[in-house]
Design an enzyme around this catalytic site. Sequence first.
Site: not given
Ligand code: FUB
Length: 337
Positions: A51, A222
């Site tokens: 991330d 996301e």
């Molecule tokens: O790294 C945990 C989760 O997985 C993140 O918050 C999302 O964006 C995905 O990368």
Amino acid sequence: MKNLNYISIFLCVIQITFVCAQTKNEINKITYPYIFKAESNPIFTHIRTADPDCHVWKDGKLWVYTSQDHDSDPETKAKVGHGYSKMDGYHVFSTENMVDWTDYGEILHSKDVPWGCDDGGWMWAPGATYKNGIYYLYFPSMNKEMVWKIGVATSKNPQGPFVAEPTYMEGTSGIDPMCFIDDDGQAYLYFGDALVAKLSDDMLTLAEEPRKIDYGHDNFREGPYMHKREDVYYYSWTDWKDKVDQGYYAMGNSPYGPFKYKGAVNAKAPGAQDHHSIIEFKNQWYYFYHVGDYTNKLGEEGRGYRRNVCVDYLYYNNDGTMKKVIQTENGVQELIK
Ligand code: FUB
């Protein structure tokens, strides 16, 4: 005599074992700040990083804030349906030339988040920003009721340590906060299910009810990201359900949108979902993302939960649209002064 020989062999074996164990521990022990070279992808390999959230701060360096993967126990994994529950301990890295990097170590841990859930972990994708002498780190975590909330931590230095506010931000929900500050100084927080809200001047509270973003499609999952280039606002995100492409974007005239859907900017990265950051550094645009376990020790099943950050070049077309990123093993070149 024979007994004496056995004893000396035994002592020798013990000594060798001790020396080996010591050397192994010394190799495994990283002291921070940790300085290293990254000449190919993934760029950060001494720990599992995911991330990436990138910024060029006033010192002229490129800074990358990351979350950190840790293997989750099978029981929790079976219960929650994925291996991300133990994620913890954000790190920050900086570079001046894209090859020589410094990792400043852990900058915030769940144990230092007063409102976080009792078992810790759940420190998912963070987003940093800087305003009026303070660095802010927005981060998602589970509260005591196991509900996703966004928290904020502050520091006077880009490398932290960051101190979390006592409570989460009122009015927030979901994951993946990303902060964008427009040219007029107004800060916006992108988070949750394609939401955006202005931040108050204190940068610690939302200044308004979150608004749902119109990006001309319905594939947001996301990882929202906002960047501005030549007065155009680029809203981008991840669709981890797509098997082929996962980084998507739309263009607009305002940080709120509406945005015109433009399609994919990045294919699905091997073994992980696209969660990207887009940044211009020394007149070159870069696309940061992560891949699943590049050593692939656990086979396909284990890949997604042992991620490492990568970077590749990003190019624009004449009409301002982005060319699709070409993911490489070589990564990017050193910037020569
Ligand atoms: O790294 C945990 C989760 O997985 C993140 O918050 C999302 O964006 C995905 O990368």
